[in-house]
Structures are given as structure tokens and as C-alpha cells.
Design a protein around this motif. Structure first.
Motif, PDB file in Angstrom:
ATOM      1  N   VAL A  26       0.807  -1.255   0.121  1.00  0.00           N
ATOM      2  CA  VAL A  26       0.179  -0.093   0.235  1.00  0.00           C
ATOM      3  C   VAL A  26       0.907   1.275  -0.089  1.00  0.00           C
ATOM      4  CG1 VAL A  26      -1.491   1.466   1.513  1.00  0.00           C
ATOM      5  CG2 VAL A  26      -2.116  -1.131   1.000  1.00  0.00           C
ATOM      6  N   LEU A  27       1.955   1.280   0.723  1.00  0.00           N
ATOM      7  CA  LEU A  27       2.804   2.369   0.750  1.00  0.00           C
ATOM      8  C   LEU A  27       3.508   2.778  -0.578  1.00  0.00           C
ATOM      9  CD1 LEU A  27       4.495   1.834   4.216  1.00  0.00           C
ATOM     10  CD2 LEU A  27       2.867   3.682   3.547  1.00  0.00           C
ATOM     11  N   LYS A  28       3.718   1.527  -1.000  1.00  0.00           N
ATOM     12  CA  LYS A  28       4.512   1.782  -2.358  1.00  0.00           C
ATOM     13  C   LYS A  28       3.688   2.180  -3.497  1.00  0.00           C
ATOM     14  CE  LYS A  28       7.937  -0.632  -5.321  1.00  0.00           C
ATOM     15  NZ  LYS A  28       8.913  -1.600  -5.422  1.00  0.00           N
ATOM     16  N   LYS A  29       2.276   1.750  -3.482  1.00  0.00           N
ATOM     17  CA  LYS A  29       1.280   1.929  -4.435  1.00  0.00           C
ATOM     18  C   LYS A  29       1.231   3.778  -4.186  1.00  0.00           C
ATOM     19  CE  LYS A  29      -3.584   1.372  -5.439  1.00  0.00           C
ATOM     20  NZ  LYS A  29      -4.588   0.756  -5.040  1.00  0.00           N
ATOM     21  N   HIS A  30       1.495   4.337  -3.129  1.00  0.00           N
ATOM     22  CA  HIS A  30       1.323   5.645  -2.730  1.00  0.00           C
ATOM     23  C   HIS A  30       2.534   6.450  -2.882  1.00  0.00           C
ATOM     24  CE1 HIS A  30      -3.167   5.485  -2.257  1.00  0.00           C
ATOM     25  NE2 HIS A  30      -2.792   4.195  -1.600  1.00  0.00           N
ATOM     26  N   GLY A  31       3.713   5.761  -3.459  1.00  0.00           N
ATOM     27  CA  GLY A  31       4.961   6.482  -3.546  1.00  0.00           C
ATOM     28  C   GLY A  31       5.791   6.406  -2.566  1.00  0.00           C
ATOM     29  N   TYR A  32       5.656   5.455  -1.367  1.00  0.00           N
ATOM     30  CA  TYR A  32       6.414   5.383  -0.564  1.00  0.00           C
ATOM     31  C   TYR A  32       7.264   4.131  -0.662  1.00  0.00           C
ATOM     32  CZ  TYR A  32       3.929   9.567   1.235  1.00  0.00           C
ATOM     33  OH  TYR A  32       3.461  10.605   1.506  1.00  0.00           O
ATOM     34  N   ASP A  33       8.522   4.025  -1.072  1.00  0.00           N
ATOM     35  CA  ASP A  33       9.139   2.762  -0.921  1.00  0.00           C
ATOM     36  C   ASP A  33      10.007   2.388   0.179  1.00  0.00           C
ATOM     37  OD1 ASP A  33      10.219   0.310  -1.921  1.00  0.00           O
ATOM     38  OD2 ASP A  33      11.659   0.958  -3.395  1.00  0.00           O
ATOM     39  N   VAL A  34       9.471   1.661   1.196  1.00  0.00           N
ATOM     40  CA  VAL A  34      10.080   1.686   2.810  1.00  0.00           C
ATOM     41  C   VAL A  34      10.599   0.404   2.811  1.00  0.00           C
ATOM     42  CG1 VAL A  34       8.594   3.440   3.643  1.00  0.00           C
ATOM     43  CG2 VAL A  34       7.782   1.097   3.872  1.00  0.00           C
ATOM     44  N   SER A  35      11.682   0.129   3.472  1.00  0.00           N
ATOM     45  CA  SER A  35      12.373  -1.004   3.826  1.00  0.00           C
ATOM     46  C   SER A  35      11.609  -1.739   4.880  1.00  0.00           C
ATOM     47  CB  SER A  35      13.805  -0.735   4.498  1.00  0.00           C
ATOM     48  OG  SER A  35      13.759  -0.045   5.632  1.00  0.00           O
ATOM     49  N   ASP A  36      11.739  -3.152   5.137  1.00  0.00           N
ATOM     50  CA  ASP A  36      11.433  -4.026   6.231  1.00  0.00           C
ATOM     51  C   ASP A  36      11.719  -3.344   7.808  1.00  0.00           C
ATOM     52  OD1 ASP A  36      10.620  -5.782   4.327  1.00  0.00           O
ATOM     53  OD2 ASP A  36      12.289  -7.303   4.829  1.00  0.00           O
ATOM     54  N   ALA A  37      12.857  -2.788   7.678  1.00  0.00           N
ATOM     55  CA  ALA A  37      13.215  -2.229   9.062  1.00  0.00           C
ATOM     56  C   ALA A  37      12.388  -0.968   9.085  1.00  0.00           C
ATOM     57  CB  ALA A  37      14.750  -1.810   9.252  1.00  0.00           C
ATOM     58  N   ALA A  38      12.271  -0.098   8.348  1.00  0.00           N
ATOM     59  CA  ALA A  38      11.429   1.122   8.561  1.00  0.00           C
ATOM     60  C   ALA A  38       9.817   0.549   8.972  1.00  0.00           C
ATOM     61  CB  ALA A  38      11.361   1.880   7.069  1.00  0.00           C
ATOM     62  N   VAL A  39       9.557  -0.446   8.385  1.00  0.00           N
ATOM     63  CA  VAL A  39       8.016  -0.707   8.597  1.00  0.00           C
ATOM     64  C   VAL A  39       7.900  -1.318  10.047  1.00  0.00           C
ATOM     65  CG1 VAL A  39       6.019  -2.327   8.029  1.00  0.00           C
ATOM     66  CG2 VAL A  39       7.361  -1.252   6.213  1.00  0.00           C
ATOM     67  N   GLU A  40       9.026  -2.224  10.394  1.00  0.00           N
ATOM     68  CA  GLU A  40       8.791  -2.692  11.620  1.00  0.00           C
ATOM     69  C   GLU A  40       8.794  -1.817  12.870  1.00  0.00           C
ATOM     70  OE1 GLU A  40      12.426  -5.372  11.676  1.00  0.00           O
ATOM     71  OE2 GLU A  40      11.293  -6.818  10.227  1.00  0.00           O
TER      72      GLU A  40
END
Length: 50
Positions: A26-40
């Protein structure tokens, strides 16, 4: 109903891993490509802190 079990995530079932991939999609769909560490970092904290 005589009994009611309320599970705070991680007490009986740890569902954190189940939500990580959909959240990243969902984040990537809205332009936010975040790492696993950031999501955790946002799991286990209040909504205000997130």
C-alpha cells in the motif's frame, strides 16, 4: 456468553508478519518505498507515535 478472550497482538497470536507485506504494498502504491526495518519500527507503538 460466559467468557470472552481478548488478545492483544502478540499475547496468543503474533500477527505482525502477516501485516508487513500488505502495508509495504500500500505504501509503495502511494509512492513510499520503505524497507522492512522502517515498517517494523511502526509496529508496537501508538498511532500518535507512528
Amino acid at each position: 456468553m460466559n467468557y470472552f478472550i481478548f488478545d492483544v497482538d502478540g499475547t496468543l497470536i503474533d500477527s505482525e508478519q502477516m501485516y508487513m507485506l500488505p502495508l509495504q504494498k500500500v505504501l509503495k502504491k502511494h509512492g513510499y518505498d520503505v524497507s522492512d526495518a522502517a515498517v517494523e519500527k511502526v509496529f508496537g507503538i501508538t498511532a500518535a507515535d507512528a
